[in-house]
Design a protein around this motif. Structure first.
Motif, PDB file in Angstrom:
ATOM      1  N   ILE A   3      10.981   9.661  -0.841  1.00 26.57           N
ATOM      2  CA  ILE A   3       9.547   9.860  -1.048  1.00 26.57           C
ATOM      3  C   ILE A   3       8.747   8.626  -0.620  1.00 26.57           C
ATOM      4  O   ILE A   3       9.203   7.493  -0.799  1.00 26.57           O
ATOM      5  N   CYS A   4       7.561   8.864  -0.092  1.00 21.18           N
ATOM      6  CA  CYS A   4       6.568   7.815   0.117  1.00 21.18           C
ATOM      7  C   CYS A   4       5.382   8.073  -0.801  1.00 21.18           C
ATOM      8  O   CYS A   4       4.841   9.186  -0.836  1.00 21.18           O
ATOM      9  N   TYR A   5       5.005   7.048  -1.562  1.00 26.62           N
ATOM     10  CA  TYR A   5       3.825   7.102  -2.415  1.00 26.62           C
ATOM     11  C   TYR A   5       2.759   6.168  -1.864  1.00 26.62           C
ATOM     12  O   TYR A   5       3.063   5.033  -1.486  1.00 26.62           O
ATOM     13  N   LYS A   6       1.540   6.637  -1.850  1.00 27.35           N
ATOM     14  CA  LYS A   6       0.442   5.690  -1.700  1.00 27.35           C
ATOM     15  C   LYS A   6       0.289   4.911  -3.000  1.00 27.35           C
ATOM     16  O   LYS A   6       0.556   5.428  -4.089  1.00 27.35           O
ATOM     17  N   ARG A   7      -0.166   3.701  -2.875  1.00 25.49           N
ATOM     18  CA  ARG A   7      -0.320   2.831  -4.032  1.00 25.49           C
ATOM     19  C   ARG A   7      -1.140   3.488  -5.144  1.00 25.49           C
ATOM     20  O   ARG A   7      -0.813   3.371  -6.331  1.00 25.49           O
ATOM     21  N   ALA A   8      -2.200   4.215  -4.752  1.00 23.70           N
ATOM     22  CA  ALA A   8      -3.105   4.823  -5.736  1.00 23.70           C
ATOM     23  C   ALA A   8      -2.387   5.782  -6.675  1.00 23.70           C
ATOM     24  O   ALA A   8      -2.770   5.924  -7.846  1.00 23.70           O
ATOM     25  N   ASP A  59       0.814  -1.221   0.000  1.00 24.94           N
ATOM     26  CA  ASP A  59       0.000   0.000   0.000  1.00 24.94           C
ATOM     27  C   ASP A  59       0.847   1.271   0.000  1.00 24.94           C
ATOM     28  O   ASP A  59       0.371   2.335  -0.394  1.00 24.94           O
ATOM     29  N   TYR A  60       2.088   1.168   0.472  1.00 26.83           N
ATOM     30  CA  TYR A  60       2.982   2.323   0.568  1.00 26.83           C
ATOM     31  C   TYR A  60       4.327   1.929  -0.031  1.00 26.83           C
ATOM     32  O   TYR A  60       4.930   0.929   0.375  1.00 26.83           O
ATOM     33  N   ILE A  61       4.784   2.724  -0.981  1.00 24.03           N
ATOM     34  CA  ILE A  61       6.027   2.428  -1.689  1.00 24.03           C
ATOM     35  C   ILE A  61       6.952   3.635  -1.547  1.00 24.03           C
ATOM     36  O   ILE A  61       6.554   4.772  -1.825  1.00 24.03           O
ATOM     37  N   PHE A  62       8.189   3.368  -1.149  1.00 23.92           N
ATOM     38  CA  PHE A  62       9.161   4.415  -0.853  1.00 23.92           C
ATOM     39  C   PHE A  62      10.309   4.424  -1.853  1.00 23.92           C
ATOM     40  O   PHE A  62      10.734   3.374  -2.324  1.00 23.92           O
ATOM     41  N   GLU A  63      10.823   5.613  -2.125  1.00 22.54           N
ATOM     42  CA  GLU A  63      12.106   5.790  -2.798  1.00 22.54           C
ATOM     43  C   GLU A  63      13.136   6.167  -1.745  1.00 22.54           C
ATOM     44  O   GLU A  63      12.887   7.030  -0.910  1.00 22.54           O
ATOM     45  N   MET A  64      14.315   5.548  -1.841  1.00 21.43           N
ATOM     46  CA  MET A  64      15.366   5.862  -0.864  1.00 21.43           C
ATOM     47  C   MET A  64      16.730   5.492  -1.430  1.00 21.43           C
ATOM     48  O   MET A  64      16.878   4.474  -2.100  1.00 21.43           O
ATOM     49  N   ASP A  65      17.737   6.323  -1.141  1.00 21.79           N
ATOM     50  CA  ASP A  65      19.110   6.017  -1.538  1.00 21.79           C
ATOM     51  C   ASP A  65      19.741   5.028  -0.570  1.00 21.79           C
ATOM     52  O   ASP A  65      19.337   4.936   0.599  1.00 21.79           O
ATOM     53  N   ALA A  66      20.777   4.359  -1.052  1.00 25.12           N
ATOM     54  CA  ALA A  66      21.468   3.353  -0.240  1.00 25.12           C
ATOM     55  C   ALA A  66      22.583   3.929   0.616  1.00 25.12           C
ATOM     56  O   ALA A  66      23.131   3.234   1.473  1.00 25.12           O
ATOM     57  N   ASP A  67      22.934   5.202   0.413  1.00 24.68           N
ATOM     58  CA  ASP A  67      24.194   5.733   0.931  1.00 24.68           C
ATOM     59  C   ASP A  67      24.082   6.525   2.234  1.00 24.68           C
ATOM     60  O   ASP A  67      25.031   7.202   2.636  1.00 24.68           O
ATOM     61  N   PHE A  68      22.923   6.456   2.891  1.00 26.52           N
ATOM     62  CA  PHE A  68      22.662   7.167   4.148  1.00 26.52           C
ATOM     63  C   PHE A  68      22.514   8.674   3.979  1.00 26.52           C
ATOM     64  O   PHE A  68      22.480   9.404   4.969  1.00 26.52           O
ATOM     65  N   SER A  69      22.425   9.164   2.743  1.00 27.05           N
ATOM     66  CA  SER A  69      22.069  10.569   2.576  1.00 27.05           C
ATOM     67  C   SER A  69      20.632  10.798   3.053  1.00 27.05           C
ATOM     68  O   SER A  69      20.275  11.903   3.467  1.00 27.05           O
ATOM     69  N   HIS A  70      19.830   9.760   2.980  1.00 29.69           N
ATOM     70  CA  HIS A  70      18.488   9.769   3.556  1.00 29.69           C
ATOM     71  C   HIS A  70      18.529   8.982   4.863  1.00 29.69           C
ATOM     72  O   HIS A  70      18.929   7.811   4.868  1.00 29.69           O
ATOM     73  N   ASN A  71      18.134   9.608   5.934  1.00 26.47           N
ATOM     74  CA  ASN A  71      18.162   8.984   7.257  1.00 26.47           C
ATOM     75  C   ASN A  71      17.043   7.952   7.362  1.00 26.47           C
ATOM     76  O   ASN A  71      15.869   8.306   7.241  1.00 26.47           O
ATOM     77  N   PRO A  72      17.368   6.687   7.611  1.00 28.55           N
ATOM     78  CA  PRO A  72      16.313   5.666   7.714  1.00 28.55           C
ATOM     79  C   PRO A  72      15.240   5.995   8.744  1.00 28.55           C
ATOM     80  O   PRO A  72      14.072   5.622   8.571  1.00 28.55           O
ATOM     81  N   ASN A  73      15.603   6.704   9.808  1.00 26.59           N
ATOM     82  CA  ASN A  73      14.620   7.060  10.834  1.00 26.59           C
ATOM     83  C   ASN A  73      13.479   7.912  10.270  1.00 26.59           C
ATOM     84  O   ASN A  73      12.353   7.881  10.785  1.00 26.59           O
ATOM     85  N   ASP A  74      13.768   8.655   9.205  1.00 26.24           N
ATOM     86  CA  ASP A  74      12.752   9.522   8.614  1.00 26.24           C
ATOM     87  C   ASP A  74      11.703   8.747   7.813  1.00 26.24           C
ATOM     88  O   ASP A  74      10.673   9.322   7.432  1.00 26.24           O
ATOM     89  N   LEU A  75      11.948   7.472   7.546  1.00 29.23           N
ATOM     90  CA  LEU A  75      10.926   6.657   6.897  1.00 29.23           C
ATOM     91  C   LEU A  75       9.626   6.668   7.703  1.00 29.23           C
ATOM     92  O   LEU A  75       8.527   6.675   7.128  1.00 29.23           O
ATOM     93  N   ILE A  76       9.753   6.692   9.015  1.00 31.07           N
ATOM     94  CA  ILE A  76       8.572   6.696   9.884  1.00 31.07           C
ATOM     95  C   ILE A  76       7.753   7.971   9.679  1.00 31.07           C
ATOM     96  O   ILE A  76       6.521   7.935   9.594  1.00 31.07           O
ATOM     97  N   LYS A  77       8.434   9.108   9.557  1.00 33.01           N
ATOM     98  CA  LYS A  77       7.734  10.382   9.339  1.00 33.01           C
ATOM     99  C   LYS A  77       6.974  10.377   8.015  1.00 33.01           C
ATOM    100  O   LYS A  77       5.829  10.837   7.941  1.00 33.01           O
ATOM    101  N   LEU A  78       7.615   9.874   6.969  1.00 32.87           N
ATOM    102  CA  LEU A  78       6.969   9.835   5.658  1.00 32.87           C
ATOM    103  C   LEU A  78       5.787   8.872   5.678  1.00 32.87           C
ATOM    104  O   LEU A  78       4.723   9.160   5.115  1.00 32.87           O
ATOM    105  N   PHE A  79       5.972   7.740   6.316  1.00 34.39           N
ATOM    106  CA  PHE A  79       4.891   6.754   6.419  1.00 34.39           C
ATOM    107  C   PHE A  79       3.693   7.337   7.171  1.00 34.39           C
ATOM    108  O   PHE A  79       2.545   7.208   6.723  1.00 34.39           O
ATOM    109  N   ASP A  80       3.953   7.977   8.295  1.00 35.52           N
ATOM    110  CA  ASP A  80       2.866   8.554   9.096  1.00 35.52           C
ATOM    111  C   ASP A  80       2.106   9.624   8.321  1.00 35.52           C
ATOM    112  O   ASP A  80       0.881   9.755   8.455  1.00 35.52           O
ATOM    113  N   ALA A  81       2.816  10.409   7.509  1.00 30.19           N
ATOM    114  CA  ALA A  81       2.156  11.465   6.730  1.00 30.19           C
ATOM    115  C   ALA A  81       1.136  10.869   5.767  1.00 30.19           C
ATOM    116  O   ALA A  81       0.056  11.435   5.563  1.00 30.19           O
TER     117      ALA A  81
END
Length: 243
Positions: free
Chosen positions: A163-168, A87-109
């Motif tokens: 980025i977090c995308y909803k499936r729709a 239901d939720y699909i994320f884009e994320m880099d592998a190199d830690f330029s994106h903080n994994p902890n922030d996945l929770i913020k994007l998901f909650d939004a």
């Protein structure tokens, strides 16, 4: 199976991939991970295969035959996700330029607040970039200002790749008609989400430049973004633009 999938494109990320996977799996929310590897000669795919034995049914690997571009890697991942029950699909880099902890913020939004696209934004509250030279910060910031002016999108970080995308959203956008393969891909996906009138929010994050591995930025990628935006906007105004 988790309802949330993090798509991570890789090319020569053996120095980062194990750490980023462990960091994601340490979060309080459950995420699955799809690594789309472009035939990395440094053994990135082999490391992912080994980890998949440690985390069965949580890590998935799609191997491609060559370095085919960031945009096509994400589209490959999006199609893979849409063929499954995410239901939720994320884009994320592998190199830690994106903080994994922030996945929770994007998901909650998206999950709790009802937004369709949540962007991890470097420029929503000033300039939140660490370890970039001033020239690159200025280039990125001006590029986002330029894209915002041309497209009319009320988005401060138009080139963001966290980025977090909803499936729709991904079901609505015609992924076969995505034109760009480099960083302009990020702009095009936001523009089509915007034209489809989905609800978009920017979540402030701190972007930290990679410590290990090499950047994939190039002059061609920048040119695609600059000139591609004008072409994209022109088509949306005067021709039948596939969204």
């Amino acid at each position: 199976m988790s309802k949330a999938l993090v798509v991570i494109p890789t090319y020569n990320e053996s120095e980062n991939i194990e750490r980023i996977i462990h960091a994601i799996f340490s979060l309080e929310h459950s995420f699955d991970i799809l690594v789309v590897d472009d035939n990395s000669p440094d053994g990135t795919a082999s490391l992912v295969k080994t980890l998949s034995k440690e985390f069965p049914n949580q890590i998935y690997l799609e191997e491609r035959k060559g370095k085919l571009g960031l945009g096509t890697a994400y589209i490959h991942g999006f199609k893979w996700a849409l063929n499954r029950d995410y239901d939720y699909i994320f884009e994320m880099d592998a190199d830690f330029s994106h903080n994994p902890n922030d996945l929770i913020k994007l998901f909650d939004a998206c999950h709790m607040q009802g937004f369709d696209m949540a962007i991890g934004s470097r420029y929503k509250t000033g300039v939140n970039v660490v370890n970039w030279p001033m020239s690159r910060v200025l280039l990125s910031w001006l590029a986002s200002k330029y894209v915002r002016l041309i497209t009319g999108m009320d988005i401060c970080d138009t080139t963001a790749g966290f980025i977090c995308y909803k499936r729709a959203v991904l079901e609505k956008i015609n992924l076969e008609k995505i034109q760009f393969v480099g960083y302009a891909f990020q702009i095009e996906m936001k523009f089509k989400t915007y034209l489809n009138k989905f609800k978009i929010i920017e979540i402030p994050v701190i972007f930290t430049d990679r410590i290990k591995g090499e950047s994939k930025m190039s002059g061609g990628i920048i040119s695609e973004a600059i000139f591609g935006v004008m072409s994209m906007k022109f088509k949306s105004l005067f021709t039948k633009y596939e969204i």
